[in-house]
Structures are given as structure tokens and as C-alpha cells.
Design an enzyme around this catalytic site. Structure first.
Site, mmCIF file in Angstrom:
data_model
loop_
_atom_site.group_PDB
_atom_site.id
_atom_site.type_symbol
_atom_site.label_atom_id
_atom_site.label_comp_id
_atom_site.label_asym_id
_atom_site.label_seq_id
_atom_site.Cartn_x
_atom_site.Cartn_y
_atom_site.Cartn_z
ATOM 1 N N LYS A 85 1.814 -3.045 6.629
ATOM 2 C CA LYS A 85 2.172 -2.856 5.214
ATOM 3 C C LYS A 85 3.647 -2.487 5.051
ATOM 4 O O LYS A 85 4.266 -2.829 4.039
ATOM 5 C CB LYS A 85 1.255 -1.798 4.582
ATOM 6 C CG LYS A 85 -0.196 -2.256 4.447
ATOM 7 C CD LYS A 85 -0.338 -3.469 3.538
ATOM 8 C CE LYS A 85 -1.768 -3.887 3.305
ATOM 9 N NZ LYS A 85 -1.896 -5.064 2.433
ATOM 10 N N TYR A 138 -2.292 -0.875 10.576
ATOM 11 C CA TYR A 138 -2.308 -1.133 9.128
ATOM 12 C C TYR A 138 -0.969 -0.753 8.488
ATOM 13 O O TYR A 138 -0.374 -1.544 7.751
ATOM 14 C CB TYR A 138 -3.453 -0.341 8.484
ATOM 15 C CG TYR A 138 -3.596 -0.558 6.994
ATOM 16 C CD1 TYR A 138 -4.163 -1.719 6.495
ATOM 17 C CD2 TYR A 138 -3.165 0.410 6.086
ATOM 18 C CE1 TYR A 138 -4.302 -1.921 5.129
ATOM 19 C CE2 TYR A 138 -3.299 0.219 4.720
ATOM 20 C CZ TYR A 138 -3.871 -0.944 4.238
ATOM 21 O OH TYR A 138 -4.005 -1.145 2.881
ATOM 22 N N SER A 141 0.874 -1.172 0.000
ATOM 23 C CA SER A 141 0.000 0.000 0.000
ATOM 24 C C SER A 141 0.911 1.221 0.000
ATOM 25 O O SER A 141 2.114 1.098 0.242
ATOM 26 C CB SER A 141 -0.838 -0.028 1.287
ATOM 27 O OG SER A 141 -1.372 1.230 1.585
HETATM 28 N N1 LIG Z 1 -8.657 -0.084 -1.313
HETATM 29 C C1 LIG Z 1 -7.578 0.621 -1.052
HETATM 30 O O1 LIG Z 1 -7.637 1.875 -0.963
HETATM 31 C C2 LIG Z 1 -6.251 -0.064 -0.891
HETATM 32 C C3 LIG Z 1 -5.085 0.702 -1.060
HETATM 33 C C4 LIG Z 1 -3.854 0.082 -0.892
HETATM 34 C C5 LIG Z 1 -3.768 -1.266 -0.596
HETATM 35 N N2 LIG Z 1 -4.927 -1.988 -0.448
HETATM 36 C C6 LIG Z 1 -4.768 -3.411 -0.132
HETATM 37 O O2 LIG Z 1 -5.360 -4.181 -1.145
HETATM 38 C C7 LIG Z 1 -5.735 -5.454 -0.634
HETATM 39 C C8 LIG Z 1 -7.177 -5.751 -1.032
HETATM 40 O O3 LIG Z 1 -8.001 -4.790 -0.407
HETATM 41 P P1 LIG Z 1 -9.356 -4.247 -1.044
HETATM 42 O O4 LIG Z 1 -9.257 -2.780 -1.070
HETATM 43 O O5 LIG Z 1 -9.663 -4.988 -2.263
HETATM 44 O O6 LIG Z 1 -10.347 -4.606 0.161
HETATM 45 P P2 LIG Z 1 -11.679 -5.497 0.210
HETATM 46 O O7 LIG Z 1 -12.126 -5.393 1.607
HETATM 47 O O8 LIG Z 1 -12.577 -5.103 -0.890
HETATM 48 O O9 LIG Z 1 -11.141 -6.969 -0.091
HETATM 49 C C9 LIG Z 1 -10.378 -7.694 0.817
HETATM 50 C C10 LIG Z 1 -10.719 -9.167 0.658
HETATM 51 O O10 LIG Z 1 -9.867 -9.906 1.545
HETATM 52 C C11 LIG Z 1 -10.666 -10.894 2.173
HETATM 53 N N3 LIG Z 1 -10.074 -11.271 3.458
HETATM 54 C C12 LIG Z 1 -10.048 -10.549 4.604
HETATM 55 N N4 LIG Z 1 -9.462 -11.259 5.575
HETATM 56 C C13 LIG Z 1 -9.109 -12.449 5.033
HETATM 57 C C14 LIG Z 1 -8.464 -13.610 5.538
HETATM 58 N N5 LIG Z 1 -8.090 -13.698 6.824
HETATM 59 N N6 LIG Z 1 -8.238 -14.646 4.694
HETATM 60 C C15 LIG Z 1 -8.634 -14.578 3.407
HETATM 61 N N7 LIG Z 1 -9.263 -13.519 2.878
HETATM 62 C C16 LIG Z 1 -9.489 -12.462 3.685
HETATM 63 C C17 LIG Z 1 -12.032 -10.247 2.355
HETATM 64 O O11 LIG Z 1 -13.064 -11.218 2.560
HETATM 65 C C18 LIG Z 1 -12.169 -9.479 1.057
HETATM 66 O O12 LIG Z 1 -12.794 -10.262 0.063
HETATM 67 C C19 LIG Z 1 -5.526 -5.384 0.883
HETATM 68 O O13 LIG Z 1 -4.290 -5.999 1.203
HETATM 69 C C20 LIG Z 1 -5.462 -3.886 1.133
HETATM 70 O O14 LIG Z 1 -4.718 -3.569 2.291
HETATM 71 C C21 LIG Z 1 -6.161 -1.438 -0.602
#
Ligand SMILES: NC(=O)c1ccc[n+]([C@@H]2O[C@H](COP(=O)([O-])OP(=O)(O)OC[C@H]3O[C@@H](n4cnc5c(N)ncnc54)[C@H](O)[C@@H]3O)[C@@H](O)[C@H]2O)c1
Length: 263
Positions: A163, A159, A146
Site C-alpha cells: 500500500k 500489505y 489504505s
Molecule cells: N476493509 C478495510 O478495512 C480496508 C481499509 C483500507 C483499505 N482497504 C482496501 O480496500 C480494497 C477493497 O478491500 P475490501 O475491504 O473491500 O475487501 P474485500 O475482501 O471485501 O474485497 C476485495 C475484493 O477484491 C477481490 N479480489 C481479490 N483478489 C483479486 C484479484 N487478484 N483480481 C481481482 N479481484 C480480486 C475479491 O474477490 C473481493 O471481491 C483493498 O484494496 C483493501 O486493501 C480495505
């Protein structure tokens, strides 16, 4: 120097494939002709992603799995290899985010965040990476970091700490993988992306600054599909760091490094 990654006939593994960026990675894999091997802790959301992949002409398998379950991931890795051979891409993507005071930390939030966001990717490395190196099929292991891997955010210490650990994990892997040509590693550092993980940020902004500010948070976010497309391009080009909109945090990063080495 590694050659560009050839995806032809390969398979893409995605953890956290039930929503957001993981779902978009699954759809991008299908669009690019790869088989998919998907997992998520949420069975219905996962089944929905597989149905979307199939509706888009793709195919593959899905396994309900908690990334905290190292043994479950190992069985999944074995089954993926039996079904599709050694993967061309693995996205260690599942993650959680929760706000809270850093001064008065909620230990249960820290524990869960570290277990999912740090040990989850480590378990994924443990299940897949050694096998991939042994198979020597050209492949890329992509860890979802991230912007919070690079800079810190108030009230998000659990968080951002988790990360930041992914930066160290990716760098260490890059050093240790340097003596072979088949498997590389990438750290994907998306900026804000319009997914359900933003719900808490949106609610906080709404209560502090009103509806318009909350809407503009979503408007300024990238779409999951845009991030997935960049992630594939970066993985194919074998880039260690895959970033978008990095210029937005460049001043903070520079300040941080300057403080550190006292420039
Ligand atoms: N959305 C943002 O702004 C953003 C920015 C930077 C990084 N990220 C990272 O991207 C990745 C995906 O996030 P997203 O934004 O798609 O969020 P999201 O909440 O839409 O998706 C996350 C998914 O991970 C699954 N999950 C959660 N805990 C779990 C576990 N213990 N085992 C298996 N699956 C699990 C959830 O059920 C969900 O389907 C994450 O690592 C997040 O930190 C997101």
C-alpha cells in the site's frame, strides 16, 4: 487547477467489485446515475453485485477478471470504451491482506500480495490510463490505498509495503498528469472498514483479547457505503489524497516525518 469532475453520462470502472468497498463503489456509481463496468476474480460475488446495481436502477457490464492478468484487463478496457466511451472514473480497488511474521516472511504471501496489490493497480493503469488521457474526457483514476499506505503495522509488512507503493504510484502519476487538464489521480486511504478483509484481524483479536474486543473492531469500522460516498466526493473534487479519520494516525505520521528529518 482542474475543474470539478462532471459525471453526467459517464461510466465507472471498479476492480474488486464483488465485495466490500468495491461493491459499495458500484452501488454508489449507480446511485449517482453512472453506468458501471465491474470486475472481480470471484464470478458469483461479481454477478451478485451487478444484480444489486440493477435492482437499484443502474446498469452496466461485469467481467470476471484477475487483476494480475494484464492482457485480460486490456481487453476489458477496450470493451468498456466500446460500450460506454472513455470512463469518467476508474477505481483500482481489488486487494488482499494476510498477516505473517516480517522476521520469517512467507514468500508466497509476499508474492501474492505484491502481485495483486501492486501489479494489479499497475496493470489497471496500463489498461486504462493512456486511453483516458488520449480521449481527454474529464476523468479521475482512483487507487485504493489504505492508512497502511502512510504508516506501518506489525505483522502486516507485505500489505503495508504494497500500500505504501500505491502512495508512490499516485504521486508519480499526479506529477506526470499535471501537464493536461482532463485526467486526475486520487489515492483513497480508508481507515478500518467493515468488510470480509477484516476477518483475519477479527479472528486474531478474538483469540488474543476475547469476543468483546473482536466485536469492537467491527463497531469502530466505517461502513463500505460511507467510504464509497467519500471516495466519490473526493474524486469529483479532484483531491489527490482522499482520507477519512486521518486524525487517528496523525501523531504516528508526525513522529515518522520528524524522525526522518531529525526535527
Ligand atoms: N476493509 C478495510 O478495512 C480496508 C481499509 C483500507 C483499505 N482497504 C482496501 O480496500 C480494497 C477493497 O478491500 P475490501 O475491504 O473491500 O475487501 P474485500 O475482501 O471485501 O474485497 C476485495 C475484493 O477484491 C477481490 N479480489 C481479490 N483478489 C483479486 C484479484 N487478484 N483480481 C481481482 N479481484 C480480486 C475479491 O474477490 C473481493 O471481491 C483493498 O484494496 C483493501 O486493501 C480495505
Amino acid at each position: 487547477m482542474m475543474d470539478q469532475l462532471e459525471l453526467e453520462g459517464g461510466c465507472a470502472v471498479v476492480t474488486g467489485a464483488g465485495s466490500g468497498i468495491g461493491r459499495a463503489l458500484a452501488l454508489e456509481a449507480a446511485r449517482r446515475g453512472l453506468n458501471v463496468a465491474l470486475s472481480d476474480i470471484a464470478p458469483e460475488a461479481l454477478a451478485e453485485t451487478l444484480a444489486m446495481v440493477e435492482a437499484a436502477g443502474g446498469s452496466g457490464m461485469a467481467r470476471t477478471l484477475d487483476v494480475r492478468d494484464a492482457q485480460g484487463l486490456e481487453l476489458f478496457a477496450r470493451d468498456v470504451e466500446n460500450a460506454f466511451g472513455s470512463p469518467a472514473l476508474v477505481f483500482a480497488n481489488a486487494g488482499v491482506l494476510k498477516y505473517g511474521s516480517t522476521i520469517r516472511p512467507d514468500l508466497s504471501v509476499w508474492r501474492r500480495t505484491v502481485e495483486v496489490n501492486v501489479l494489479g493497480p499497475v496493470n489497471t493503469v496500463h489498461a486504462f490510463l493512456g486511453r483516458m488521457v488520449d480521449a481527454a474526457r474529464p476523468a479521475q483514476f482512483v487507487i485504493t490505498g489504505s492508512m497502511g499506505s502512510l504508516v506501518s503495522v506489525p505483522e502486516l509488512a507485505s500489505y503495508t509495503a504494497s500500500k505504501h507503493a500505491m502512495w508512490a504510484l499516485a504521486d508519480s502519476l499526479a506529477i506526470e498528469l499535471a501537464d493536461q487538464d482532463a485526467v486526475g489521480v486520487s489515492l483513497l486511504c480508508p481507515p478500518r472498514v467493515d468488510t470480509p478483509i477484516l476477518n483475519e484481524s477479527e479472528a486474531r483479536i478474538r483469540s488474543a483479547q476475547g469476543e468483546e474486543a473482536a466485536r469492537s473492531l467491527r463497531r469502530s469500522a466505517m461502513t463500505p457505503a460511507e467510504v464509497a460516498s467519500c471516495a466519490f466526493d473526493g474524486a469529483i473534487a479532484r483531491r489527490l489524497y482522499i482520507t477519512q479519520q486521518i486524525e487517528g494516525i496523525a501523531p504516528l505520521l508526525r513522529q515518522r516525518i520528524a524522525k526522518l528529518i531529525d526535527l
